[in-house]
Design an enzyme around this catalytic site. Structure first.
Site, short mmCIF file in Angstrom:
data_model
loop_
_atom_site.label_atom_id
_atom_site.label_comp_id
_atom_site.label_asym_id
_atom_site.label_seq_id
_atom_site.Cartn_x
_atom_site.Cartn_y
_atom_site.Cartn_z
CE LYS A 119 -3.78 2.21 2.15
NZ LYS A 119 -4.82 2.16 0.95
CG ASP A 175 -6.56 1.46 6.16
OD1 ASP A 175 -7.63 0.97 6.94
OD2 ASP A 175 -6.78 2.56 5.53
CD GLU A 184 -5.77 -1.30 0.46
OE1 GLU A 184 -6.66 -0.47 1.18
OE2 GLU A 184 -5.09 -2.12 1.19
N GLY A 185 -4.60 0.67 -3.62
CA GLY A 185 -4.69 2.13 -3.95
C GLY A 185 -4.90 2.99 -2.70
N GLY A 227 -8.03 5.84 -2.15
CA GLY A 227 -9.15 7.00 -2.82
C GLY A 227 -9.41 6.27 -4.18
CG ASN A 240 -16.84 -3.59 -0.20
OD1 ASN A 240 -17.55 -4.29 0.68
ND2 ASN A 240 -15.91 -2.68 0.58
N PRO A 276 -21.53 -8.75 0.14
CG PRO A 276 -22.43 -10.61 1.04
CD PRO A 276 -21.16 -10.14 0.21
#
Length: 203
Positions: free
Chosen positions: A9, A25, A86-87, A89, A146, A175
């Protein structure tokens, strides 16, 4: 066949951090991927304010080196069969004044999966993102839906719309969970989410 997967990340932001000054995160990402790589490779930049890298770097007086990001990615790639990045925003989140997340994706030359929500307005937002991917010639592989809130589009309807409008794969729909427990969710992930499109039928 076993695949050695690394995670990265490049940028994280926000107030939440652990005792080692690691972004929450990033801590979650490393824990559930069982990553043992140096944290400065997994997450070269952590800004302790919830804003874009461009804005945070100005406020905190911390210069961003794009070379630092690409070097970290290259080092991780030497240690793993593949690296999931992982980006932060969206594609147009600014990293510097004239350099955005989409520019970084292009420079790293990596396949892209876009994670979208399900609230009203998602189709418009998704189509704008999709058009930008085409404009930047990104290697878009598909979408993941998501559902982070109970209201909005019905998932099967939204999935069908996105597939028809973009001619892309929607790999899975996640879900909404009212009483969300991450550990429990991970343990039951394959029961809650249809991931057959990923080719993980034997998981």
């Amino acid at each position: 066949m076993d695949i050695d997967v690394g995670v990265m990340k490049p940028f994280a932001s926000g107030y939440k951090k652990n005792s080692n000054s690691l972004s929450q995160d990033v801590e979650i990402l490393m824990k559930y991927s069982d990553s043992h790589d140096p944290t400065d490779l997994v997450n070269p930049y952590f800004f302790e304010i919830p804003t874009s890298p461009y804005d945070a770097s100005k406020i905190l007086g911390q210069k961003i080196s794009l070379q630092k990001i690409t070097d970290a990615y290259d080092k991780l790639l030497l240690s793993h069969d593949l690296v999931i990045v992982e980006g932060i925003g969206g594609l147009m989140t600014p990293i510097t004044q004239n350099y955005f997340v989409s520019n970084l994706i292009s420079e790293l030359d990596i396949d892209t999966i876009i994670v979208i929500g399900s609230k009203l307005g998602t189709v418009n937002h998704t189509m704008l993102t999709y058009e930008h991917c085409k404009q930047m010639h990104l290697k878009l592989k598909g979408f993941v839906i998501n559902q982070t809130e109970p209201n909005g589009y019905e998932l099967s309807n939204l999935k069908q719309q996105i597939m028809e409008l973009t001619n892309q794969t929607v790999y899975c729909t996640i879900p909404y969970q009212k009483n969300f427990d991450l550990d429990l969710y991970i343990d039951n992930f394959t029961n809650l989410v249809n991931i057959s499109n990923f080719g993980f039928n034997d998981v």
